[in-house]
Design a protein around this motif. Structure first.
Motif, PDB file in Angstrom:
ATOM      1  N   ILE A   2       0.857  -1.190   0.000  1.00 25.11           N
ATOM      2  CA  ILE A   2       0.000   0.000   0.000  1.00 25.11           C
ATOM      3  C   ILE A   2       0.890   1.236   0.000  1.00 25.11           C
ATOM      4  CG2 ILE A   2      -1.943  -1.138   1.143  1.00 25.11           C
ATOM      5  CD1 ILE A   2      -1.085   0.365   3.728  1.00 25.11           C
ATOM      6  N   GLU A   3       0.409   2.289  -0.637  1.00 25.86           N
ATOM      7  CA  GLU A   3       1.167   3.535  -0.710  1.00 25.86           C
ATOM      8  C   GLU A   3       0.770   4.450   0.441  1.00 25.86           C
ATOM      9  OE1 GLU A   3       0.674   7.161  -3.559  1.00 25.86           O
ATOM     10  OE2 GLU A   3       1.904   5.650  -4.572  1.00 25.86           O
ATOM     11  N   VAL A   4       1.770   4.992   1.120  1.00 22.90           N
ATOM     12  CA  VAL A   4       1.550   5.980   2.178  1.00 22.90           C
ATOM     13  C   VAL A   4       2.394   7.208   1.840  1.00 22.90           C
ATOM     14  CG1 VAL A   4       1.041   4.254   3.938  1.00 22.90           C
ATOM     15  CG2 VAL A   4       3.376   5.031   3.661  1.00 22.90           C
ATOM     16  N   GLU A   5       2.127   8.309   2.520  1.00 23.44           N
ATOM     17  CA  GLU A   5       2.879   9.536   2.276  1.00 23.44           C
ATOM     18  C   GLU A   5       3.611   9.952   3.546  1.00 23.44           C
ATOM     19  OE1 GLU A   5       2.276  14.069   0.600  1.00 23.44           O
ATOM     20  OE2 GLU A   5       0.566  12.723   0.681  1.00 23.44           O
ATOM     21  N   ARG A   6       4.915  10.040   3.442  1.00 22.50           N
ATOM     22  CA  ARG A   6       5.728  10.492   4.571  1.00 22.50           C
ATOM     23  C   ARG A   6       5.467  11.961   4.833  1.00 22.50           C
ATOM     24  NH1 ARG A   6      10.334   7.456   6.842  1.00 22.50           N
ATOM     25  NH2 ARG A   6      10.312   5.467   5.791  1.00 22.50           N
ATOM     26  N   LEU A   7       5.921  12.461   5.971  1.00 21.79           N
ATOM     27  CA  LEU A   7       5.696  13.861   6.331  1.00 21.79           C
ATOM     28  C   LEU A   7       6.351  14.818   5.343  1.00 21.79           C
ATOM     29  CD1 LEU A   7       6.060  13.752  10.219  1.00 21.79           C
ATOM     30  CD2 LEU A   7       3.976  13.686   8.843  1.00 21.79           C
ATOM     31  N   ASN A   8       7.440  14.379   4.691  1.00 25.59           N
ATOM     32  CA  ASN A   8       8.135  15.243   3.720  1.00 25.59           C
ATOM     33  C   ASN A   8       7.490  15.183   2.338  1.00 25.59           C
ATOM     34  OD1 ASN A   8       8.937  12.775   2.717  1.00 25.59           O
ATOM     35  ND2 ASN A   8      11.106  13.044   3.146  1.00 25.59           N
ATOM     36  N   GLY A   9       6.361  14.457   2.201  1.00 25.05           N
ATOM     37  CA  GLY A   9       5.631  14.389   0.944  1.00 25.05           C
ATOM     38  C   GLY A   9       6.044  13.247   0.042  1.00 25.05           C
ATOM     39  N   LYS A  10       7.090  12.521   0.393  1.00 22.28           N
ATOM     40  CA  LYS A  10       7.546  11.415  -0.449  1.00 22.28           C
ATOM     41  C   LYS A  10       6.635  10.206  -0.274  1.00 22.28           C
ATOM     42  CE  LYS A  10      12.289  12.717  -0.915  1.00 22.28           C
ATOM     43  NZ  LYS A  10      13.622  12.255  -1.182  1.00 22.28           N
ATOM     44  N   LYS A  11       6.423   9.491  -1.384  1.00 22.34           N
ATOM     45  CA  LYS A  11       5.608   8.275  -1.371  1.00 22.34           C
ATOM     46  C   LYS A  11       6.453   7.121  -0.843  1.00 22.34           C
ATOM     47  CE  LYS A  11       2.288  10.463  -3.403  1.00 22.34           C
ATOM     48  NZ  LYS A  11       1.281  11.081  -2.612  1.00 22.34           N
ATOM     49  N   TYR A  12       5.805   6.220  -0.123  1.00 26.92           N
ATOM     50  CA  TYR A  12       6.475   5.097   0.513  1.00 26.92           C
ATOM     51  C   TYR A  12       5.512   3.921   0.426  1.00 26.92           C
ATOM     52  CZ  TYR A  12       9.338   2.876   4.197  1.00 26.92           C
ATOM     53  OH  TYR A  12      10.168   2.040   4.911  1.00 26.92           O
ATOM     54  N   PHE A  13       6.024   2.735   0.262  1.00 24.22           N
ATOM     55  CA  PHE A  13       5.165   1.559   0.148  1.00 24.22           C
ATOM     56  C   PHE A  13       5.413   0.615   1.312  1.00 24.22           C
ATOM     57  CE2 PHE A  13       5.420   3.331  -4.024  1.00 24.22           C
ATOM     58  CZ  PHE A  13       4.137   3.217  -4.506  1.00 24.22           C
ATOM     59  N   LEU A  14       4.313   0.129   1.900  1.00 19.62           N
ATOM     60  CA  LEU A  14       4.383  -0.784   3.040  1.00 19.62           C
ATOM     61  C   LEU A  14       3.668  -2.084   2.719  1.00 19.62           C
ATOM     62  CD1 LEU A  14       3.306   1.531   6.012  1.00 19.62           C
ATOM     63  CD2 LEU A  14       5.618   0.816   5.422  1.00 19.62           C
ATOM     64  N   ASN A  15       4.178  -3.160   3.274  1.00 17.58           N
ATOM     65  CA  ASN A  15       3.482  -4.435   3.211  1.00 17.58           C
ATOM     66  C   ASN A  15       2.455  -4.423   4.341  1.00 17.58           C
ATOM     67  OD1 ASN A  15       2.607  -7.071   3.492  1.00 17.58           O
ATOM     68  ND2 ASN A  15       4.631  -7.950   3.157  1.00 17.58           N
ATOM     69  N   PRO A  16       1.162  -4.371   4.030  1.00 19.06           N
ATOM     70  CA  PRO A  16       0.161  -4.262   5.089  1.00 19.06           C
ATOM     71  C   PRO A  16       0.107  -5.472   6.011  1.00 19.06           C
ATOM     72  CG  PRO A  16      -0.896  -4.643   2.994  1.00 19.06           C
ATOM     73  CD  PRO A  16       0.562  -4.413   2.713  1.00 19.06           C
ATOM     74  N   HIS A  17       0.632  -6.616   5.564  1.00 22.54           N
ATOM     75  CA  HIS A  17       0.651  -7.804   6.414  1.00 22.54           C
ATOM     76  C   HIS A  17       1.695  -7.678   7.525  1.00 22.54           C
ATOM     77  CE1 HIS A  17      -2.090  -9.892   3.771  1.00 22.54           C
ATOM     78  NE2 HIS A  17      -1.338  -9.522   2.754  1.00 22.54           N
ATOM     79  N   MET A  18       2.571  -6.699   7.422  1.00 20.53           N
ATOM     80  CA  MET A  18       3.631  -6.524   8.404  1.00 20.53           C
ATOM     81  C   MET A  18       3.329  -5.398   9.402  1.00 20.53           C
ATOM     82  SD  MET A  18       5.524  -8.970   7.538  1.00 20.53           S
ATOM     83  CE  MET A  18       6.918  -8.704   8.588  1.00 20.53           C
ATOM     84  N   ILE A  19       2.137  -4.793   9.317  1.00 21.27           N
ATOM     85  CA  ILE A  19       1.754  -3.723  10.245  1.00 21.27           C
ATOM     86  C   ILE A  19       1.293  -4.343  11.553  1.00 21.27           C
ATOM     87  CG2 ILE A  19       0.129  -1.851  10.714  1.00 21.27           C
ATOM     88  CD1 ILE A  19       0.127  -1.282   7.696  1.00 21.27           C
ATOM     89  N   GLU A  20       1.894  -3.901  12.656  1.00 23.15           N
ATOM     90  CA  GLU A  20       1.498  -4.389  13.975  1.00 23.15           C
ATOM     91  C   GLU A  20       0.460  -3.472  14.599  1.00 23.15           C
ATOM     92  OE1 GLU A  20       3.394  -5.500  18.333  1.00 23.15           O
ATOM     93  OE2 GLU A  20       4.723  -5.037  16.677  1.00 23.15           O
ATOM     94  N   SER A  21       0.706  -2.134  14.521  1.00 19.55           N
ATOM     95  CA  SER A  21      -0.223  -1.190  15.143  1.00 19.55           C
ATOM     96  C   SER A  21      -0.079   0.183  14.514  1.00 19.55           C
ATOM     97  CB  SER A  21       0.025  -1.100  16.652  1.00 19.55           C
ATOM     98  OG  SER A  21       1.316  -0.571  16.910  1.00 19.55           O
ATOM     99  N   MET A  22      -1.085   1.045  14.793  1.00 18.07           N
ATOM    100  CA  MET A  22      -1.060   2.443  14.344  1.00 18.07           C
ATOM    101  C   MET A  22      -1.493   3.308  15.514  1.00 18.07           C
ATOM    102  SD  MET A  22      -2.706   2.327  10.508  1.00 18.07           S
ATOM    103  CE  MET A  22      -4.329   1.782  11.007  1.00 18.07           C
ATOM    104  N   GLU A  23      -0.814   4.464  15.661  1.00 16.36           N
ATOM    105  CA  GLU A  23      -1.167   5.417  16.717  1.00 16.36           C
ATOM    106  C   GLU A  23      -1.118   6.827  16.156  1.00 16.36           C
ATOM    107  OE1 GLU A  23       0.637   4.493  20.816  1.00 16.36           O
ATOM    108  OE2 GLU A  23       2.109   3.710  19.374  1.00 16.36           O
ATOM    109  N   SER A  24      -2.085   7.653  16.533  1.00 15.27           N
ATOM    110  CA  SER A  24      -2.058   9.073  16.174  1.00 15.27           C
ATOM    111  C   SER A  24      -1.419   9.826  17.322  1.00 15.27           C
ATOM    112  CB  SER A  24      -3.474   9.595  15.926  1.00 15.27           C
ATOM    113  OG  SER A  24      -4.027   8.965  14.802  1.00 15.27           O
ATOM    114  N   LEU A  25      -0.237  10.388  17.069  1.00 20.36           N
ATOM    115  CA  LEU A  25       0.552  10.990  18.166  1.00 20.36           C
ATOM    116  C   LEU A  25       1.005  12.438  17.943  1.00 20.36           C
ATOM    117  CD1 LEU A  25       2.871   7.908  18.776  1.00 20.36           C
ATOM    118  CD2 LEU A  25       0.938   8.595  20.161  1.00 20.36           C
ATOM    119  N   PRO A  26       0.514  13.410  17.310  1.00 16.48           N
ATOM    120  CA  PRO A  26      -0.717  13.462  16.520  1.00 16.48           C
ATOM    121  C   PRO A  26      -0.539  12.929  15.099  1.00 16.48           C
ATOM    122  CG  PRO A  26       0.245  15.621  16.520  1.00 16.48           C
ATOM    123  CD  PRO A  26       1.115  14.731  17.396  1.00 16.48           C
TER     124      PRO A  26
END
Length: 65
Positions: A2-26
């Protein structure tokens, strides 16, 4: 992947099967199973929607064992 966007605006791809958790910090911090943390601009809802769409594309259904 899946494609996500880093804070600097660059696109990054993650394997969603490897996600353990998500937190808004903010900013959304995604923790991978490896322990690596990725901070992105995306909302948690956006990431979850991308994961659902990804799983539909690869043919994973809701009735997994």
């Amino acid at each position: 992947m899946i494609e996500v966007e880093r804070l600097n605006g660059k696109k990054y791809f993650l394997n969603p099967h490897m996600i353990e958790s998500m937190e808004s910090l903010p900013d959304l911090t995604i923790t991978m199973l490896s322990g690596k943390k990725v901070i992105v601009k995306n909302s948690p809802e956006d990431i979850m929607e991308k994961i659902v769409e990804y799983r539909k594309r690869i043919g994973v259904n809701a009735q997994e064992v």
